[in-house]
Scaffold this motif. Sequence first.
Motif, PDB file in Angstrom:
ATOM      1  N   ILE A  61       0.842  -1.201   0.000  1.00 22.88           N
ATOM      2  CA  ILE A  61       0.000   0.000   0.000  1.00 22.88           C
ATOM      3  C   ILE A  61       0.872   1.243   0.000  1.00 22.88           C
ATOM      4  O   ILE A  61       0.613   2.216  -0.723  1.00 22.88           O
ATOM      5  CB  ILE A  61      -0.948  -0.019   1.217  1.00 22.88           C
ATOM      6  N   TRP A  62       1.933   1.225   0.829  1.00 19.22           N
ATOM      7  CA  TRP A  62       2.829   2.383   0.864  1.00 19.22           C
ATOM      8  C   TRP A  62       3.489   2.614  -0.506  1.00 19.22           C
ATOM      9  O   TRP A  62       3.553   3.743  -0.984  1.00 19.22           O
ATOM     10  CB  TRP A  62       3.899   2.192   1.930  1.00 19.22           C
ATOM     11  N   GLY A  63       3.975   1.559  -1.130  1.00 22.19           N
ATOM     12  CA  GLY A  63       4.618   1.714  -2.432  1.00 22.19           C
ATOM     13  C   GLY A  63       3.665   2.255  -3.484  1.00 22.19           C
ATOM     14  O   GLY A  63       4.047   3.098  -4.320  1.00 22.19           O
ATOM     15  N   THR A  64       2.404   1.795  -3.435  1.00 26.97           N
ATOM     16  CA  THR A  64       1.411   2.288  -4.391  1.00 26.97           C
ATOM     17  C   THR A  64       1.158   3.777  -4.196  1.00 26.97           C
ATOM     18  O   THR A  64       1.155   4.562  -5.156  1.00 26.97           O
ATOM     19  CB  THR A  64       0.102   1.502  -4.223  1.00 26.97           C
ATOM     20  N   LEU A  65       0.942   4.183  -2.953  1.00 21.47           N
ATOM     21  CA  LEU A  65       0.666   5.590  -2.673  1.00 21.47           C
ATOM     22  C   LEU A  65       1.895   6.462  -2.927  1.00 21.47           C
ATOM     23  O   LEU A  65       1.774   7.589  -3.432  1.00 21.47           O
ATOM     24  CB  LEU A  65       0.206   5.742  -1.217  1.00 21.47           C
ATOM     25  N   TRP A  66       3.081   5.960  -2.590  1.00 21.54           N
ATOM     26  CA  TRP A  66       4.307   6.745  -2.742  1.00 21.54           C
ATOM     27  C   TRP A  66       4.616   7.015  -4.211  1.00 21.54           C
ATOM     28  O   TRP A  66       4.889   8.153  -4.606  1.00 21.54           O
ATOM     29  CB  TRP A  66       5.450   6.010  -2.065  1.00 21.54           C
ATOM     30  N   ILE A  70       4.418  10.795  -6.109  1.00 18.20           N
ATOM     31  CA  ILE A  70       5.532  11.406  -6.840  1.00 18.20           C
ATOM     32  C   ILE A  70       5.109  11.718  -8.270  1.00 18.20           C
ATOM     33  O   ILE A  70       5.412  12.796  -8.814  1.00 18.20           O
ATOM     34  CB  ILE A  70       6.758  10.476  -6.826  1.00 18.20           C
ATOM     35  N   ALA A  71       4.395  10.781  -8.898  1.00 15.74           N
ATOM     36  CA  ALA A  71       3.923  11.024 -10.265  1.00 15.74           C
ATOM     37  C   ALA A  71       2.983  12.223 -10.310  1.00 15.74           C
ATOM     38  O   ALA A  71       3.049  13.041 -11.235  1.00 15.74           O
ATOM     39  CB  ALA A  71       3.220   9.772 -10.794  1.00 15.74           C
ATOM     40  N   LEU A  72       2.118  12.338  -9.313  1.00 12.81           N
ATOM     41  CA  LEU A  72       1.194  13.467  -9.276  1.00 12.81           C
ATOM     42  C   LEU A  72       1.938  14.771  -9.047  1.00 12.81           C
ATOM     43  O   LEU A  72       1.577  15.820  -9.609  1.00 12.81           O
ATOM     44  CB  LEU A  72       0.168  13.243  -8.165  1.00 12.81           C
ATOM     45  N   LEU A  73       2.984  14.736  -8.237  1.00 14.68           N
ATOM     46  CA  LEU A  73       3.780  15.939  -7.980  1.00 14.68           C
ATOM     47  C   LEU A  73       4.427  16.452  -9.256  1.00 14.68           C
ATOM     48  O   LEU A  73       4.510  17.669  -9.479  1.00 14.68           O
ATOM     49  CB  LEU A  73       4.850  15.622  -6.932  1.00 14.68           C
ATOM     50  N   PHE A  74       4.877  15.547 -10.112  1.00 12.10           N
ATOM     51  CA  PHE A  74       5.492  15.946 -11.376  1.00 12.10           C
ATOM     52  C   PHE A  74       4.455  16.236 -12.463  1.00 12.10           C
ATOM     53  O   PHE A  74       4.597  17.189 -13.234  1.00 12.10           O
ATOM     54  CB  PHE A  74       6.440  14.848 -11.876  1.00 12.10           C
ATOM     55  N   GLY A  75       3.424  15.409 -12.530  1.00 10.41           N
ATOM     56  CA  GLY A  75       2.504  15.480 -13.661  1.00 10.41           C
ATOM     57  C   GLY A  75       1.419  16.529 -13.550  1.00 10.41           C
ATOM     58  O   GLY A  75       1.048  17.135 -14.567  1.00 10.41           O
ATOM     59  N   ALA A  76       0.888  16.763 -12.341  1.00 11.68           N
ATOM     60  CA  ALA A  76      -0.249  17.683 -12.206  1.00 11.68           C
ATOM     61  C   ALA A  76       0.098  19.118 -12.615  1.00 11.68           C
ATOM     62  O   ALA A  76      -0.632  19.718 -13.419  1.00 11.68           O
ATOM     63  CB  ALA A  76      -0.799  17.630 -10.779  1.00 11.68           C
TER      64      ALA A  76
END
Length: 356
Positions: A61-66, A70-76
């Motif tokens: 669960i942690w790996g999925t959220l982490w 990070i992807a959202l931090l770069f992509g959004a």
Amino acid sequence: MFRFLSTGSAVLIMIILAGVALFLIISAIPAITADWGTNDQLNTGPTAAFPNFWAYVGPLIWGTLWSAAIALLFGAPVGIGIALFISHYAPRRLASILGYLVDLLAAVPSIVFGLWGIIVIRPFLIPLSDWLGANLGWIPIFGGPVTTTGSTILAGALVLAVMILPIITSISREIFLQTPRLHEEAALALGATRWEMIRMAVFPYAKSGIVSATLLGLGRALGETMAIALIISPAILVSVKLITEGQNSQTIAANIALNFPIATTLQRDALIGTGLMLFVISLVVNSVARIIVNGKPLGRKKKSKAKGPAAPGPLSRVPAGDFASATALDVVSGSSRAGNDDNGPTPEEDIEGARY
């Protein structure tokens, strides 16, 4: 007939959702309730070294959220910026071409993104990883032995960021284009620059749409499988390190894809149980999105109805004996009180005021 078909479609969606949830729960119960320490199927293979189901699924669960965060931090920010450029800055012909190209990204299969990450992104990030490890290694997320192959969570998150761009950009672009034209023209007429107009007229109107687009992108990143499975070198552990290999937190979807073909019966039940956790996370994310979109704006305070002594008005600041100023302020304050009425001044009152 139309009402019957519409109602039936809505009920069918609920039945399918309930059926998926029921299947996951029934299939996961044997692994969740089993004794992992003594069961021969669970204390070997991919589920070995874990005392129970929750110790196994927690790092996943942690790996999925982490990785999704990070992807959202770069992509959004990039997706919102592209949408803003297409809707308010680019010439019409260029905007149509860019919009078509962004939408075309959604048609690229995940396996192609994964191969692109292996061949292009991983070698590209190795020099950056070396620099981060040498200069910022004292920060926990950049600590640990630096990768030599590029199989890091950072590479996987960057590929995920590109994969969520079409969703965020397309929805944000449509929301920006729906901003009332009069609001934009009014801001420009008052002397606002283009950026000030966007900040004051476009962003407040599109706030709910931006949140929805971002959370839909998050849902896309949470369920991604093949790109993560191909790019990173994972382990089932809780880690925040970005530039190491072999110490990257595994995601739920990638773990299921890699281990399902070689799993035994109970191990497959355990993998289905992790899928149930991903299902719950997706429901929570969509519920939070719904609450944010439909919720009231924060920071607004209700007007107090308590009656107290009236604040000193403009007349109290007029010097004694200045009858002209006092009369003018009295007329202005009377007009303001009339304009603030619930019903407002009538057209006749407006005409009389103009004549006066």
